[in-house]
Design a protein around this motif. Structure first.
Motif, PDB file in Angstrom:
ATOM      1  N   ARG A  85       0.863  -1.175   0.000  1.00  0.00           N
ATOM      2  CA  ARG A  85       0.000   0.000   0.000  1.00  0.00           C
ATOM      3  C   ARG A  85       0.905   1.232   0.000  1.00  0.00           C
ATOM      4  O   ARG A  85       2.041   1.183   0.469  1.00  0.00           O
ATOM      5  CB  ARG A  85      -0.943   0.035   1.202  1.00  0.00           C
ATOM      6  CG  ARG A  85      -1.921  -1.141   1.234  1.00  0.00           C
ATOM      7  CD  ARG A  85      -3.148  -0.818   2.068  1.00  0.00           C
ATOM      8  NE  ARG A  85      -3.978   0.190   1.414  1.00  0.00           N
ATOM      9  CZ  ARG A  85      -4.935  -0.088   0.531  1.00  0.00           C
ATOM     10  NH1 ARG A  85      -5.175  -1.333   0.201  1.00  0.00           N
ATOM     11  NH2 ARG A  85      -5.650   0.876  -0.013  1.00  0.00           N
ATOM     12  N   ASP A  97      -0.987   7.521   4.297  1.00  0.00           N
ATOM     13  CA  ASP A  97      -2.246   7.006   4.825  1.00  0.00           C
ATOM     14  C   ASP A  97      -2.682   5.708   4.141  1.00  0.00           C
ATOM     15  O   ASP A  97      -3.815   5.252   4.343  1.00  0.00           O
ATOM     16  CB  ASP A  97      -3.352   8.056   4.717  1.00  0.00           C
ATOM     17  CG  ASP A  97      -3.528   8.584   3.298  1.00  0.00           C
ATOM     18  OD1 ASP A  97      -3.053   7.916   2.351  1.00  0.00           O
ATOM     19  OD2 ASP A  97      -4.133   9.652   3.135  1.00  0.00           O
ATOM     20  N   ARG A 144      -3.628   4.831   1.226  1.00  0.00           N
ATOM     21  CA  ARG A 144      -4.884   4.834   0.473  1.00  0.00           C
ATOM     22  C   ARG A 144      -4.780   4.253  -0.929  1.00  0.00           C
ATOM     23  O   ARG A 144      -5.798   4.035  -1.581  1.00  0.00           O
ATOM     24  CB  ARG A 144      -5.456   6.250   0.393  1.00  0.00           C
ATOM     25  CG  ARG A 144      -4.642   7.247  -0.433  1.00  0.00           C
ATOM     26  CD  ARG A 144      -5.277   8.635  -0.348  1.00  0.00           C
ATOM     27  NE  ARG A 144      -4.621   9.623  -1.173  1.00  0.00           N
ATOM     28  CZ  ARG A 144      -3.603  10.368  -0.773  1.00  0.00           C
ATOM     29  NH1 ARG A 144      -3.119  10.218   0.456  1.00  0.00           N
ATOM     30  NH2 ARG A 144      -3.063  11.271  -1.581  1.00  0.00           N
ATOM     31  N   ALA A 145      -3.568   4.008  -1.421  1.00  0.00           N
ATOM     32  CA  ALA A 145      -3.397   3.452  -2.772  1.00  0.00           C
ATOM     33  C   ALA A 145      -2.854   2.036  -2.678  1.00  0.00           C
ATOM     34  O   ALA A 145      -1.948   1.753  -1.897  1.00  0.00           O
ATOM     35  CB  ALA A 145      -2.457   4.321  -3.594  1.00  0.00           C
ATOM     36  N   GLN A 201      -1.127   5.086  -7.003  1.00  0.00           N
ATOM     37  CA  GLN A 201      -0.449   6.091  -6.192  1.00  0.00           C
ATOM     38  C   GLN A 201      -0.041   7.299  -7.018  1.00  0.00           C
ATOM     39  O   GLN A 201      -0.220   8.445  -6.585  1.00  0.00           O
ATOM     40  CB  GLN A 201       0.790   5.468  -5.523  1.00  0.00           C
ATOM     41  CG  GLN A 201       1.557   6.407  -4.625  1.00  0.00           C
ATOM     42  CD  GLN A 201       2.551   7.276  -5.363  1.00  0.00           C
ATOM     43  OE1 GLN A 201       3.137   6.857  -6.371  1.00  0.00           O
ATOM     44  NE2 GLN A 201       2.758   8.495  -4.904  1.00  0.00           N
ATOM     45  N   ALA A 207      -4.612   7.921   8.233  1.00  0.00           N
ATOM     46  CA  ALA A 207      -5.402   6.971   7.452  1.00  0.00           C
ATOM     47  C   ALA A 207      -6.889   7.116   7.759  1.00  0.00           C
ATOM     48  O   ALA A 207      -7.299   7.160   8.915  1.00  0.00           O
ATOM     49  CB  ALA A 207      -4.951   5.546   7.743  1.00  0.00           C
ATOM     50  N   SER A 208      -7.683   7.193   6.702  1.00  0.00           N
ATOM     51  CA  SER A 208      -9.131   7.261   6.860  1.00  0.00           C
ATOM     52  C   SER A 208      -9.846   6.302   5.924  1.00  0.00           C
ATOM     53  O   SER A 208     -11.057   6.156   5.994  1.00  0.00           O
ATOM     54  CB  SER A 208      -9.632   8.686   6.588  1.00  0.00           C
ATOM     55  OG  SER A 208      -9.298   9.090   5.276  1.00  0.00           O
ATOM     56  N   VAL A 209      -9.083   5.635   5.042  1.00  0.00           N
ATOM     57  CA  VAL A 209      -9.688   4.689   4.110  1.00  0.00           C
ATOM     58  C   VAL A 209      -9.984   3.385   4.826  1.00  0.00           C
ATOM     59  O   VAL A 209      -9.364   3.071   5.847  1.00  0.00           O
ATOM     60  CB  VAL A 209      -8.752   4.418   2.913  1.00  0.00           C
ATOM     61  CG1 VAL A 209      -8.550   5.670   2.103  1.00  0.00           C
ATOM     62  CG2 VAL A 209      -7.410   3.879   3.386  1.00  0.00           C
ATOM     63  N   LEU A 254      -9.594  -0.101   6.063  1.00  0.00           N
ATOM     64  CA  LEU A 254      -8.444  -0.989   6.150  1.00  0.00           C
ATOM     65  C   LEU A 254      -8.873  -2.294   6.809  1.00  0.00           C
ATOM     66  O   LEU A 254      -9.979  -2.420   7.324  1.00  0.00           O
ATOM     67  CB  LEU A 254      -7.325  -0.328   6.966  1.00  0.00           C
ATOM     68  CG  LEU A 254      -6.791   0.987   6.400  1.00  0.00           C
ATOM     69  CD1 LEU A 254      -5.902   1.665   7.405  1.00  0.00           C
ATOM     70  CD2 LEU A 254      -6.014   0.729   5.121  1.00  0.00           C
ATOM     71  N   ARG A 259      -7.349   3.196  11.987  1.00  0.00           N
ATOM     72  CA  ARG A 259      -7.551   4.425  11.233  1.00  0.00           C
ATOM     73  C   ARG A 259      -7.054   5.598  12.064  1.00  0.00           C
ATOM     74  O   ARG A 259      -7.258   5.666  13.275  1.00  0.00           O
ATOM     75  CB  ARG A 259      -9.031   4.604  10.904  1.00  0.00           C
ATOM     76  CG  ARG A 259      -9.573   3.534   9.957  1.00  0.00           C
ATOM     77  CD  ARG A 259     -11.044   3.721   9.680  1.00  0.00           C
ATOM     78  NE  ARG A 259     -11.570   2.587   8.927  1.00  0.00           N
ATOM     79  CZ  ARG A 259     -12.843   2.459   8.595  1.00  0.00           C
ATOM     80  NH1 ARG A 259     -13.711   3.378   8.940  1.00  0.00           N
ATOM     81  NH2 ARG A 259     -13.232   1.405   7.922  1.00  0.00           N
ATOM     82  N   LYS A 299       1.345   4.838   7.692  1.00  0.00           N
ATOM     83  CA  LYS A 299       2.079   3.660   7.245  1.00  0.00           C
ATOM     84  C   LYS A 299       3.488   3.680   7.822  1.00  0.00           C
ATOM     85  O   LYS A 299       4.160   4.709   7.822  1.00  0.00           O
ATOM     86  CB  LYS A 299       2.134   3.643   5.717  1.00  0.00           C
ATOM     87  CG  LYS A 299       2.881   2.438   5.154  1.00  0.00           C
ATOM     88  CD  LYS A 299       2.965   2.493   3.641  1.00  0.00           C
ATOM     89  CE  LYS A 299       3.869   1.385   3.120  1.00  0.00           C
ATOM     90  NZ  LYS A 299       4.038   1.454   1.658  1.00  0.00           N
TER      91      LYS A 299
END
Length: 211
Positions: free
Chosen positions: A28, A32, A34-35, A41, A171-173, A175, A181, A185
């Protein structure tokens, strides 16, 4: 060498740029996480108005207007350039950049030589530090796991923002572990002495401060 990166128009962006060493092995991306892929990314910085401030249309117009780039992409994707009006496509740009990034491999450091049996690759103080790093007391290796020196997970460690910087929620995606969250990373420690300042916000200037 900056705590926070500079954008296309010279403005300061919200986070420090992470190292690209060994991103070929990444699971990832972004602080955060997210990708899920390098291709996903790179769409972030390319089109973010605070970073590269580009757009897919402008990117393709620029590349397709340069004969050398059209020639190079034709060599890489000959099956896609069968007609005179064939043009560079966004997914080709992403694949090309990801291919380059995947070549940035660091797996032959003095630590790697030591791990492969060359006992003199590390000095005695370095060996002492490695033992502390791996010990139950410091537990650094639980998150910064060899050989990549990251477990690629999200961690919440309460790093304060620099004075005057707004709180970064991280991080807010969605997981696998929703309770994590709000963390960041775990970065790789590969070539870490070359990438100061540290943390997502560039909060610490030295490794000693960071530890």
């Amino acid at each position: 060498g900056r705590g926070q990166s500079l954008g296309a128009r010279g403005q300061t962006v919200n986070r420090s740029a992470q190292s690209l060493w060994n991103v070929a092995f990444g699971q990832r991306f972004f602080w955060d996480a997210r990708a899920a892929t390098l291709e996903e990314q790179m769409r972030g910085p390319l089109y973010d108005q605070k970073e590269m401030a580009n757009s897919p249309e402008q990117l393709l117009r620029t590349l397709n207007d340069i004969p050398l780039y059209r020639q190079l992409f034709r060599q890489a994707w000959p099956e896609d350039f069968q007609t005179a009006d064939a043009a560079i496509r966004p997914e080709q740009v992403e694949t090309a950049i990801a291919a380059f990034q995947s070549s940035l491999i660091s797996l032959n450091s003095r630590y790697d030589q030591y791990a492969h049996g060359y006992a003199d690759a590390l000095t005695e103080p370095e060996k002492e530090g490695m033992n502390v790093f791996r010990s139950f007391v410091a537990r650094c290796a639980e998150c910064h796991t060899p050989p990549l020196f990251t477990n690629q997970q999200i961690a919440v460690i309460g790093t304060p923002e620099p004075a005057g910087m707004a709180f970064d929620p991280g991080a807010s995606v969605p997981l696998d572990e929703p309770t994590l969250r709000g963390g960041f990373k775990v970065p790789s420690l590969r070539n870490i002495e070359l990438t100061a300042p540290y943390m997502h916000s560039g909060r610490f200037a030295t490794l000693r401060e960071t530890v």
